[in-house]
Design a protein around this motif. Structure first.
Motif, PDB file in Angstrom:
ATOM      1  N   ILE A  34      26.463  78.824  24.234  1.00  0.00           N
ATOM      2  CA  ILE A  34      26.197  77.571  24.943  1.00  0.00           C
ATOM      3  C   ILE A  34      25.435  76.585  24.065  1.00  0.00           C
ATOM      4  CG2 ILE A  34      24.826  76.568  26.818  1.00  0.00           C
ATOM      5  CD1 ILE A  34      25.600  78.996  28.512  1.00  0.00           C
ATOM      6  N   PHE A  35      24.344  77.046  23.456  1.00  0.00           N
ATOM      7  CA  PHE A  35      23.515  76.121  22.699  1.00  0.00           C
ATOM      8  C   PHE A  35      24.170  75.697  21.393  1.00  0.00           C
ATOM      9  CE2 PHE A  35      20.236  77.908  25.494  1.00  0.00           C
ATOM     10  CZ  PHE A  35      19.660  76.731  25.946  1.00  0.00           C
ATOM     11  N   SER A  36      25.013  76.547  20.821  1.00  0.00           N
ATOM     12  CA  SER A  36      25.737  76.114  19.623  1.00  0.00           C
ATOM     13  C   SER A  36      26.756  75.033  19.955  1.00  0.00           C
ATOM     14  CB  SER A  36      26.430  77.323  18.974  1.00  0.00           C
ATOM     15  OG  SER A  36      27.375  77.893  19.857  1.00  0.00           O
ATOM     16  N   VAL A  37      27.446  75.206  21.096  1.00  0.00           N
ATOM     17  CA  VAL A  37      28.421  74.198  21.524  1.00  0.00           C
ATOM     18  C   VAL A  37      27.724  72.888  21.876  1.00  0.00           C
ATOM     19  CG1 VAL A  37      30.071  73.600  23.327  1.00  0.00           C
ATOM     20  CG2 VAL A  37      30.140  75.862  22.277  1.00  0.00           C
ATOM     21  N   LEU A  38      26.641  72.966  22.655  1.00  0.00           N
ATOM     22  CA  LEU A  38      25.917  71.757  23.038  1.00  0.00           C
ATOM     23  C   LEU A  38      25.312  71.063  21.827  1.00  0.00           C
ATOM     24  CD1 LEU A  38      24.076  72.878  26.309  1.00  0.00           C
ATOM     25  CD2 LEU A  38      26.173  71.535  26.096  1.00  0.00           C
ATOM     26  N   GLY A  39      24.821  71.828  20.879  1.00  0.00           N
ATOM     27  CA  GLY A  39      24.251  71.230  19.676  1.00  0.00           C
ATOM     28  C   GLY A  39      25.288  70.492  18.864  1.00  0.00           C
ATOM     29  N   ASN A  40      26.474  71.101  18.762  1.00  0.00           N
ATOM     30  CA  ASN A  40      27.549  70.435  18.025  1.00  0.00           C
ATOM     31  C   ASN A  40      27.999  69.162  18.719  1.00  0.00           C
ATOM     32  OD1 ASN A  40      30.859  70.326  17.804  1.00  0.00           O
ATOM     33  ND2 ASN A  40      29.846  70.757  15.844  1.00  0.00           N
ATOM     34  N   MET A  41      28.110  69.201  20.041  1.00  0.00           N
ATOM     35  CA  MET A  41      28.504  68.008  20.780  1.00  0.00           C
ATOM     36  C   MET A  41      27.450  66.916  20.671  1.00  0.00           C
ATOM     37  SD  MET A  41      30.171  69.692  24.220  1.00  0.00           S
ATOM     38  CE  MET A  41      30.410  68.076  24.946  1.00  0.00           C
ATOM     39  N   ALA A  42      26.174  67.287  20.739  1.00  0.00           N
ATOM     40  CA  ALA A  42      25.116  66.303  20.612  1.00  0.00           C
ATOM     41  C   ALA A  42      25.136  65.648  19.234  1.00  0.00           C
ATOM     42  CB  ALA A  42      23.756  66.965  20.856  1.00  0.00           C
ATOM     43  N   GLU A  43      25.452  66.440  18.192  1.00  0.00           N
ATOM     44  CA  GLU A  43      25.516  65.894  16.842  1.00  0.00           C
ATOM     45  C   GLU A  43      26.679  64.926  16.690  1.00  0.00           C
ATOM     46  OE1 GLU A  43      24.378  65.367  12.898  1.00  0.00           O
ATOM     47  OE2 GLU A  43      23.323  66.407  14.528  1.00  0.00           O
ATOM     48  N   GLU A  44      27.833  65.285  17.241  1.00  0.00           N
ATOM     49  CA  GLU A  44      29.014  64.436  17.109  1.00  0.00           C
ATOM     50  C   GLU A  44      28.893  63.157  17.931  1.00  0.00           C
ATOM     51  OE1 GLU A  44      32.629  66.441  17.880  1.00  0.00           O
ATOM     52  OE2 GLU A  44      32.407  67.894  16.237  1.00  0.00           O
ATOM     53  N   LEU A  45      28.279  63.267  19.113  1.00  0.00           N
ATOM     54  CA  LEU A  45      28.146  62.090  19.984  1.00  0.00           C
ATOM     55  C   LEU A  45      26.891  61.292  19.699  1.00  0.00           C
ATOM     56  CD1 LEU A  45      29.199  63.777  23.370  1.00  0.00           C
ATOM     57  CD2 LEU A  45      30.611  62.334  21.886  1.00  0.00           C
ATOM     58  N   ASP A  46      26.042  61.792  18.792  1.00  0.00           N
ATOM     59  CA  ASP A  46      24.786  61.129  18.440  1.00  0.00           C
ATOM     60  C   ASP A  46      23.916  60.908  19.684  1.00  0.00           C
ATOM     61  OD1 ASP A  46      22.912  60.057  16.742  1.00  0.00           O
ATOM     62  OD2 ASP A  46      23.719  58.018  16.861  1.00  0.00           O
ATOM     63  N   LEU A  47      23.765  61.988  20.465  1.00  0.00           N
ATOM     64  CA  LEU A  47      22.962  61.955  21.679  1.00  0.00           C
ATOM     65  C   LEU A  47      21.919  63.067  21.632  1.00  0.00           C
ATOM     66  CD1 LEU A  47      25.745  61.520  24.412  1.00  0.00           C
ATOM     67  CD2 LEU A  47      24.162  59.758  23.628  1.00  0.00           C
ATOM     68  N   ASP A  48      20.875  62.884  22.424  1.00  0.00           N
ATOM     69  CA  ASP A  48      19.925  63.972  22.600  1.00  0.00           C
ATOM     70  C   ASP A  48      20.608  65.092  23.378  1.00  0.00           C
ATOM     71  OD1 ASP A  48      17.682  65.485  24.138  1.00  0.00           O
ATOM     72  OD2 ASP A  48      16.609  64.344  22.595  1.00  0.00           O
ATOM     73  N   ILE A  49      20.305  66.336  23.021  1.00  0.00           N
ATOM     74  CA  ILE A  49      21.000  67.462  23.638  1.00  0.00           C
ATOM     75  C   ILE A  49      20.766  67.514  25.145  1.00  0.00           C
ATOM     76  CG2 ILE A  49      19.084  69.099  23.309  1.00  0.00           C
ATOM     77  CD1 ILE A  49      21.232  71.214  22.653  1.00  0.00           C
ATOM     78  N   ARG A  50      19.655  66.955  25.635  1.00  0.00           N
ATOM     79  CA  ARG A  50      19.398  66.937  27.076  1.00  0.00           C
ATOM     80  C   ARG A  50      20.337  66.017  27.813  1.00  0.00           C
ATOM     81  NH1 ARG A  50      13.090  65.592  26.834  1.00  0.00           N
ATOM     82  NH2 ARG A  50      13.976  64.184  25.257  1.00  0.00           N
ATOM     83  N   ASN A  51      20.968  65.083  27.110  1.00  0.00           N
ATOM     84  CA  ASN A  51      21.877  64.131  27.739  1.00  0.00           C
ATOM     85  C   ASN A  51      23.337  64.532  27.619  1.00  0.00           C
ATOM     86  OD1 ASN A  51      19.678  62.443  28.351  1.00  0.00           O
ATOM     87  ND2 ASN A  51      19.764  61.519  26.314  1.00  0.00           N
ATOM     88  N   VAL A  52      23.612  65.641  26.927  1.00  0.00           N
ATOM     89  CA  VAL A  52      24.996  66.058  26.752  1.00  0.00           C
ATOM     90  C   VAL A  52      25.549  66.643  28.036  1.00  0.00           C
ATOM     91  CG1 VAL A  52      26.528  67.625  25.500  1.00  0.00           C
ATOM     92  CG2 VAL A  52      24.692  66.433  24.284  1.00  0.00           C
ATOM     93  N   ALA A  53      24.792  67.518  28.669  1.00  0.00           N
ATOM     94  CA  ALA A  53      25.236  68.159  29.918  1.00  0.00           C
ATOM     95  C   ALA A  53      24.026  68.632  30.693  1.00  0.00           C
ATOM     96  CB  ALA A  53      26.167  69.328  29.632  1.00  0.00           C
ATOM     97  N   LYS A  54      24.161  68.648  31.993  1.00  0.00           N
ATOM     98  CA  LYS A  54      23.111  69.137  32.863  1.00  0.00           C
ATOM     99  C   LYS A  54      23.411  70.581  33.260  1.00  0.00           C
ATOM    100  CE  LYS A  54      20.982  65.177  32.972  1.00  0.00           C
ATOM    101  NZ  LYS A  54      19.674  65.009  32.309  1.00  0.00           N
ATOM    102  N   GLU A  55      22.387  71.250  33.785  1.00  0.00           N
ATOM    103  CA  GLU A  55      22.578  72.615  34.245  1.00  0.00           C
ATOM    104  C   GLU A  55      23.471  72.637  35.470  1.00  0.00           C
ATOM    105  OE1 GLU A  55      18.877  74.245  35.422  1.00  0.00           O
ATOM    106  OE2 GLU A  55      18.440  72.654  36.855  1.00  0.00           O
ATOM    107  N   GLY A  56      24.040  73.798  35.732  1.00  0.00           N
ATOM    108  CA  GLY A  56      24.873  73.962  36.913  1.00  0.00           C
ATOM    109  C   GLY A  56      26.356  73.936  36.572  1.00  0.00           C
ATOM    110  N   PRO A  57      27.195  73.634  37.566  1.00  0.00           N
ATOM    111  CA  PRO A  57      28.641  73.667  37.344  1.00  0.00           C
ATOM    112  C   PRO A  57      29.116  72.696  36.273  1.00  0.00           C
ATOM    113  CG  PRO A  57      28.126  73.600  39.693  1.00  0.00           C
ATOM    114  CD  PRO A  57      26.847  73.356  38.963  1.00  0.00           C
ATOM    115  N   GLY A  58      28.388  71.592  36.068  1.00  0.00           N
ATOM    116  CA  GLY A  58      28.799  70.625  35.063  1.00  0.00           C
ATOM    117  C   GLY A  58      28.880  71.225  33.673  1.00  0.00           C
ATOM    118  N   LEU A  59      28.059  72.225  33.407  1.00  0.00           N
ATOM    119  CA  LEU A  59      28.061  72.863  32.098  1.00  0.00           C
ATOM    120  C   LEU A  59      29.364  73.617  31.862  1.00  0.00           C
ATOM    121  CD1 LEU A  59      26.255  73.369  29.610  1.00  0.00           C
ATOM    122  CD2 LEU A  59      25.485  75.450  30.718  1.00  0.00           C
TER     123      LEU A  59
END
Length: 311
Positions: A34-59
């Motif tokens: 999970i954290f490797s995927v979120l970290g990669n997405m945050a890097e590509e989208l140039d966003l803070d990792i907290r703004n990439v996805a929220k907890e729950g079904p959205g993840l």
């Protein structure tokens, strides 16, 4: 509940350690993924990792499919495998939850085990219709309400009542004697301290703190549930929590002239296996330590014998 299907001397603590270890390893691997995927997405989208996805079904239904679509090798195949894995995960969870309820029904009404297939079918149909509101346009709001109130408060309260009733009512020493009789080993001081003091105190603290910090739940950042919806959530929680004190009061009221009967075990109480039952009460009557190894390997739940006879 699943202990009903075990042999009387089954080393249940080994099963518990094995399942818990697998659960721990699975959670560890899932966390790394999970954290490797979120970290990669945050890097590509140039966003803070907290703004990439929220907890729950959205993840699971937003962040993960987005990550899978970015794979260079057969993203469609990985997407199919991912959602098929989610389907199997939900299916095996449903088996466990439904079997817990059905086992309680079969143990209370042993003759119903002869009609296991139609009873299971009826329960599945009822669960299907109860789950339909969760797949409507407002289903996510319903799911969030049920997830918040339907589990947390009720499960914690029931666990507190079970610990107090078993360790302080029935007695931790008597409980350890039963385990020693069944497994051949006696729980150590650490486990007795946890059951008797540490676990009840921790659970009571969590329960009280959850009430103290409770606020009207929200969906996302902006939508706040109305008061009537919050009331429905508390009603869901009270349905499970009130069962213990209400039934306890009812039984006490029905036996108000003989309070001793309320805390006296029924005649059917004890090991379900016939040979183990005889030796158990012989040991209790003589007051000896129960260390003798039993030769019997019978199933502990006598209700299961009905199913065996039918087959």
């Amino acid at each position: 509940m699943f202990g009903s299907y075990n042999r009387f001397q089954n080393k249940v603590y080994k099963d518990a350690m094995f399942v818990s270890s697998l659960d721990f390893i699975t959670s560890l691997i899932a966390g790394v993924v999970i954290f490797s995927v979120l970290g990669n997405m945050a890097e590509e989208l140039d966003l803070d990792i907290r703004n990439v996805a929220k907890e729950g079904p959205g993840l699971a239904f937003i962040a993960y499919p987005e990550a899978l679509s970015r794979l260079e090798w057969l993203p469609q195949l990985w997407s199919v495998l991912f959602f098929f894995m989610l389907f199997l995960l939900g299916l095996d969870s449903e088996f466990a939850l439904l079997e817990t309820f059905l086992t309680a029904v079969y143990d209370e009404f042993p003759s119903s085990r002869r009609h296991k297939v139609p009873i299971t079918l009826i329960c599945c149909i009822i669960c299907y219709f109860l789950g339909l509101p969760c797949v409507t346009q407002g289903g996510q709001y319903v799911l969030n309400l049920m997830d918040t109130y339907g589990g947390g408060y009720g499960v914690t309260f029931i666990a507190i009542c079970e610990l107090i009733a078993l360790m302080w009512g029935y007695g931790v020493n008597r409980f350890c004697d039963d385990l020693e009789f069944m497994l051949g080993t006696r729980p150590g001081l650490f486990w007795r301290a946890c059951w008797l003091v540490i676990s009840p105190l921790v659970l009571v603290f969590i329960f009280v703190y959850s009430f103290w910090e409770h606020k009207v739940i929200k969906y996302g950042e902006n939508y706040e549930y109305p008061v009537w919806a919050d009331g429905i959530g508390w009603l869901l929680a009270l349905i499970s929590m009130c069962q213990i004190p209400l039934w306890g009061f009812f039984i006490l009221l029905r036996n108000c002239w003989n309070v001793k009967k309320v805390v006296t075990p029924e005649s059917s109480w004890g090991p379900g296996d016939s040979e183990a039952r005889i030796k158990y009460f012989q040991r209790r009557s003589t007051g000896l330590v129960m260390t003798e190894k039993l030769e019997s390997q019978g199933i502990d739940n006598p209700a299961l014998m009905i199913e065996s006879n039918v087959k």
